[in-house]
Design a protein around this motif. Structure first.
Motif, PDB file in Angstrom:
ATOM      1  N   ARG A   1      -1.710   3.640   2.719  1.00 25.06           N
ATOM      2  CA  ARG A   1      -0.871   4.524   1.907  1.00 25.06           C
ATOM      3  C   ARG A   1       0.247   5.182   2.705  1.00 25.06           C
ATOM      4  O   ARG A   1       0.856   6.133   2.250  1.00 25.06           O
ATOM      5  CB  ARG A   1      -1.718   5.615   1.231  1.00 25.06           C
TER       6      ARG A   1
ATOM      7  N   TYR B   1      -2.537  -4.270  -7.414  1.00 28.18           N
ATOM      8  CA  TYR B   1      -1.614  -3.147  -7.471  1.00 28.18           C
ATOM      9  C   TYR B   1      -0.172  -3.655  -7.498  1.00 28.18           C
ATOM     10  O   TYR B   1       0.191  -4.527  -6.705  1.00 28.18           O
ATOM     11  CB  TYR B   1      -1.795  -2.220  -6.262  1.00 28.18           C
TER      12      TYR B   1
ATOM     13  N   ASP C   1       3.302  -2.064  -6.801  1.00 29.02           N
ATOM     14  CA  ASP C   1       3.936  -0.844  -6.276  1.00 29.02           C
ATOM     15  C   ASP C   1       3.014   0.359  -6.393  1.00 29.02           C
ATOM     16  O   ASP C   1       3.387   1.416  -6.921  1.00 29.02           O
ATOM     17  CB  ASP C   1       5.267  -0.588  -6.984  1.00 29.02           C
ATOM     18  N   ASP C   2       1.780   0.198  -5.941  1.00 27.36           N
ATOM     19  CA  ASP C   2       0.763   1.260  -5.907  1.00 27.36           C
ATOM     20  C   ASP C   2       0.223   1.641  -7.277  1.00 27.36           C
ATOM     21  O   ASP C   2      -0.540   2.607  -7.396  1.00 27.36           O
ATOM     22  CB  ASP C   2       1.277   2.513  -5.200  1.00 27.36           C
TER      23      ASP C   2
ATOM     24  N   TYR D   1      -2.304   0.711 -10.158  1.00 21.65           N
ATOM     25  CA  TYR D   1      -3.495  -0.114 -10.367  1.00 21.65           C
ATOM     26  C   TYR D   1      -3.408  -0.854 -11.696  1.00 21.65           C
ATOM     27  O   TYR D   1      -3.101  -0.268 -12.737  1.00 21.65           O
ATOM     28  CB  TYR D   1      -4.742   0.773 -10.348  1.00 21.65           C
TER      29      TYR D   1
ATOM     30  N   TYR E   1      -8.394   3.109  -2.004  1.00 21.19           N
ATOM     31  CA  TYR E   1      -8.105   2.446  -3.269  1.00 21.19           C
ATOM     32  C   TYR E   1      -9.270   2.593  -4.244  1.00 21.19           C
ATOM     33  O   TYR E   1      -9.075   2.672  -5.447  1.00 21.19           O
ATOM     34  CB  TYR E   1      -7.767   0.975  -3.026  1.00 21.19           C
TER      35      TYR E   1
ATOM     36  N   THR F   1     -12.660  -2.189  -5.862  1.00 21.63           N
ATOM     37  CA  THR F   1     -12.127  -2.945  -4.727  1.00 21.63           C
ATOM     38  C   THR F   1     -13.260  -3.293  -3.759  1.00 21.63           C
ATOM     39  O   THR F   1     -13.121  -3.187  -2.551  1.00 21.63           O
ATOM     40  CB  THR F   1     -11.030  -2.153  -4.002  1.00 21.63           C
TER      41      THR F   1
ATOM     42  N   LYS G   1      -1.758  -6.184  -3.029  1.00 20.51           N
ATOM     43  CA  LYS G   1      -0.644  -5.285  -3.299  1.00 20.51           C
ATOM     44  C   LYS G   1       0.646  -6.090  -3.433  1.00 20.51           C
ATOM     45  O   LYS G   1       1.072  -6.754  -2.478  1.00 20.51           O
ATOM     46  CB  LYS G   1      -0.502  -4.247  -2.191  1.00 20.51           C
TER      47      LYS G   1
ATOM     48  N   VAL H   1       4.425  -5.787  -3.743  1.00 23.35           N
ATOM     49  CA  VAL H   1       5.421  -4.763  -3.420  1.00 23.35           C
ATOM     50  C   VAL H   1       6.811  -5.289  -3.753  1.00 23.35           C
ATOM     51  O   VAL H   1       7.269  -6.269  -3.150  1.00 23.35           O
ATOM     52  CB  VAL H   1       5.346  -4.369  -1.931  1.00 23.35           C
TER      53      VAL H   1
END
Length: 735
Positions: free
Chosen positions: A45, A118, A120-121, A123, A151, A155, A161, A163
């Protein structure tokens, strides 16, 4: 052949290291492997180099994804050790993921994944529409092993992720891309951004993916294994001050590809019950209509309060709808036909407080989720003269408190501590009934009629809570070499079986309990030989308890479904990823995974004795090949005034089972996929031309299946297959 491929992969890793050793005395100004020393990830993070993260992380940037011709996130399976990332059976855009043998194959509403996804962060709770096409992307991170502290939610196997790219702050940008390939593949993408003021930027991307089917529905004449997807994103970035950033983003995916009914692996009885000549053909009679739509909006805000503290908020809402058909028997007759609809929505809110001093860095936060997953499906069973209608929903409210802190005990010794407390409140409703007539039930728009037998009808609530700690100790042997040891606990929430049959399995009304994973890992990562060799390696051991397993078996008067906490299993494994500069022009990328998995206990409900029995000696872990591997060589040079990158590669997967119960008809033997790509870019990086060959040896390999053997279901053993050989050419213009 497969043994030779496995040997070649292992030899490739050793050859790469030895080749780097041979050039160890060369000057540090020579080419360097770009990996753990340079790649920035946000696995904890916060932004860190890959070398400093004491967990197993694969990070694939946009350039590498382009050079290897990756089109969607299923490409991660080839380049990531011990990972299964595939399109689910019966679908074109539903995702199934396993990492180190832990995940889930069941996409039904209410049953949650074991690998978190995820964007862009944000869920993504449901797998429908989650086979994300790769465009407008910065990188993809694959976090292997339980991510129970940061997370948390579902998980137990790991996290993926996705991004996306940040907008350019200084000038307008536009990228246009088109591709044409085998099976009349036509892909079009437009992506652009522009600054409105010096503080406000807007951007958008839209992509269309169309392709004829690899096969044909020999009964209806429709395309089979085709693709018809439209995806887009819009984002607005606002930076009123140097220490404040806001991003509003919207994304939507619409998939109108025909349903994948699969391929009948053994012959049945009657017209259209034979085995089609092509593994991509079917005789299915249920129809060819399918539509999946997912969309979401998110607002991310980050404010740097001072040199130590930052505050971050991620607010998101996502929704999805699915209208699909799966012909389980693959014949024109409705022997085992399943039309289905799914619907879901979720609201999530996450607050993070990030802090960084000379000796302490970390994050503490709060996560909240409010979501509902619902749906209905029919099991049309002609030989019984009935349809079993099933419908229900699961409402989930989840709240979690978490923290993750890194303490620099000395300049070289670092202690990482993390913890998360999660509490899930769930309410589930399940309805299941027999209706006379082998046609759609009233639940899915069929003729109005009363049930002839009510099988299940209940509404129950339950609360699941868990504390999941994490600890790691890492040591910098040098500025370029770090070793670590870690422990983490994973937690996957309990729930209710949406297929549960209270007549056949009365205990289904009680639901099932959470599953847990205790993971122990030691690793070594870094670079050597003037950074010509960059690598990451790990050895791990997982103790998996109260494992949730979904199985379906034929039963008198229908199909019995079980979602049980079957018992426990143990995993031991090792992983190696490396990048080595062999010459000024040639770079090798290697990934090797080893996994030894075994059930210690597997409790199965016996429909006859109505008791649970331990049958661990008869079962295996699904989607858990013992060996996985990847070897790619990239040559870069100046050609025709521009830069050319040529990448031949081979990926390998050992034997694996589609289900916990081995079946020689459906299980997949070891196979290798050979790819070749060539990408040319002009000196100004305005024009890019690419040619990509995938599965050049035209391997036929299964990625899923259904097992409904027996006369009542016309011996329906159905396989689903990965793509055949394809060649694609692309042209991109960027300014």
């Amino acid at each position: 052949m497969n043994r030779l491929v496995k040997t070649a992969l292992l030899a490739g890793a050793a050859w790469g290291a030895l080749s780097a050793s041979a050039v160890a005395q060369q000057a540090s100004t020579e080419p360097q492997a770009s990996n753990v020393d340079d790649v920035i990830v946000t696995a904890r993070r916060r932004e860190e180099t890959l070398k400093d993260v004491p967990i197993s992380v694969s990070a694939l940037g946009a350039e590498r994804l382009e050079e290897t011709g990756a089109t969607d996130i299923t490409a991660l399976q080839q380049q990531t050790p011990n990972a299964t990332v595939q399109i689910a059976r019966g679908s074109n855009s539903t995702l199934i993921s396993f990492i180190r043998g832990i995940g889930q194959q069941d996409p039904l509403w209410g049953f949650e994944p074991g690998v978190g996804l995820y964007i862009d962060d944000v869920y993504v709770a449901r797998p429908q529409g989650a086979v994300l096409d790769i465009f407008d992307i910065e990188r993809i991170e694959v976090l292997r092993g339980p991510q129970g502290s940061l997370y948390g939610r579902n998980t137990v196997g790991g996290a993926i992720k996705y991004v996306t790219s940040r907008l350019d702050a200084d000038s307008p940008e536009l990228t246009l891309r088109g591709a044409y390939g085998s099976y009349n593949q036509i892909d079009l993408m437009a992506q652009g951004s522009m600054p409105v003021t010096d503080k406000l930027r807007i951007g958008a991307a839209i992509a269309s993916y169309d392709r004829d089917g690899y096969g044909e529905n020999l009964n209806t004449g429709a395309e089979h294994y085709d693709k018809d997807v439209l995806a887009g994103r819009v984002s607005v970035e606002f930076q009123p001050y140097d220490n404040a950033f806001f991003r509003l983003a919207y994304d939507r995916v619409e998939d109108k590809s025909n349903p994948r009914h699969g391929h009948r692996e053994v012959a049945g009885v009657g017209p259209g019950a034979g085995v089609p000549g092509s593994v991509y053909d079917t005789y299915a009679g249920l129809g060819d209509r399918n539509k999946v739509t997912t969309e979401g909006v998110s607002l991310t805000a980050q404010v740097d309060l001072n040199d130590v503290w930052s505050f971050k908020s991620i607010t998101a809402y996502r929704t999805g709808d699915t209208d699909t058909l799966i012909d389980f028997d693959n014949t024109p007759a409705p022997t085992l036909d399943v039309p289905a609809i799914y619907g879901d929505h979720q609201f999530t809110q996450e607050f993070q407080a990030l802090f960084s001093t000379d000796r302490i860095q970390g994050v503490a936060g709060l996560f909240y989720l409010d979501g509902t997953a619902s749906g209905a499906f029919d099991t049309i069973a002609q030989n019984f003269g009935i349809v079993i209608g099933t419908a229900g929903y699961v409402k989930t409210t989840s709240i979690a408190l978490f923290t993750d802190v890194n303490l620099d005990l000395t300049d070289r010794l670092h202690l990482g501590l993390g913890a998360r407390y999660t509490m899930d409140d769930k309410t589930g409703h399940v309805f299941r009934a027999n209706y006379l007539g082998a046609a759609r039930s009233p639940l899915l728009g069929g003729a109005a009629r009363n049930p002839i037998l009510l099988r299940t009808d209940y509404t129950r609530s339950n609360t699941f809570d868990q504390f999941t700690p994490k600890a790691s100790l890492s040591y910098d042997f040098s500025d370029r070499l770090t070793g670590y040891a870690s422990y983490s606990k994973g937690f996957k929430s309990g729930g209710f079986d949406m297929r549960g049959d209270a007549i056949l399995t009365p205990n289904t009304v009680n639901g099932y309990q959470p599953e847990m994973v205790d993971s122990y890992e030691i690793g070594l990562k870094g670079s050597a030989f003037d950074r010509r060799l960059s690598f990451s390696s790990a050895i791990f051991y997982n103790d998996y308890t109260d494992q949730q397993v979904t199985t379906q078996v034929p039963a008198v008067g229908g199909i019995a479904s079980f979602v049980d906490n079957v018992g426990s299993s143990k995993f031991f494994g090792a992983e190696f990823e490396g990048s080595v500069v062999l010459t000024d022009s040639l770079t090798a990328n290697v990934a090797i995974g080893y996994l030894d998995s075994k059930f210690e206990e597997f409790l199965r409900y016996n429909l006859t004795t109505q008791k649970y029995e331990d049958i661990s000696s008869q079962v295996v872990l699904q989607n858990a090949p013992k060996w996985t591997g990847y070897l790619g060589l990239t040559w870069r040079g100046d050609v025709a005034g521009g830069s050319l990158a040529v990448t031949p590669s081979v990926s390998y997967r050992d034997d694996y089972s589609q289900f916990e119960f081995p079946n020689p008809v459906l299980d997949q033997d070891a196979f290798a996929l050979v790819d070749l790509s060539a990408v040319w870019t002009d000196p100004s990086r305005t024009w890019t031309v690419g040619v990509y060959g995938k599965n050049l040896t035209d391997e036929e390999y299964r990625v899923g299946g259904y097992n409904f053997a027996g006369a009542a279901y016309n011996n329906s053993l159905i396989g689903y297959y990965g793509p055949p050989r394809t060649v694609t050419a692309s042209l991109q213009y960027k300014f």
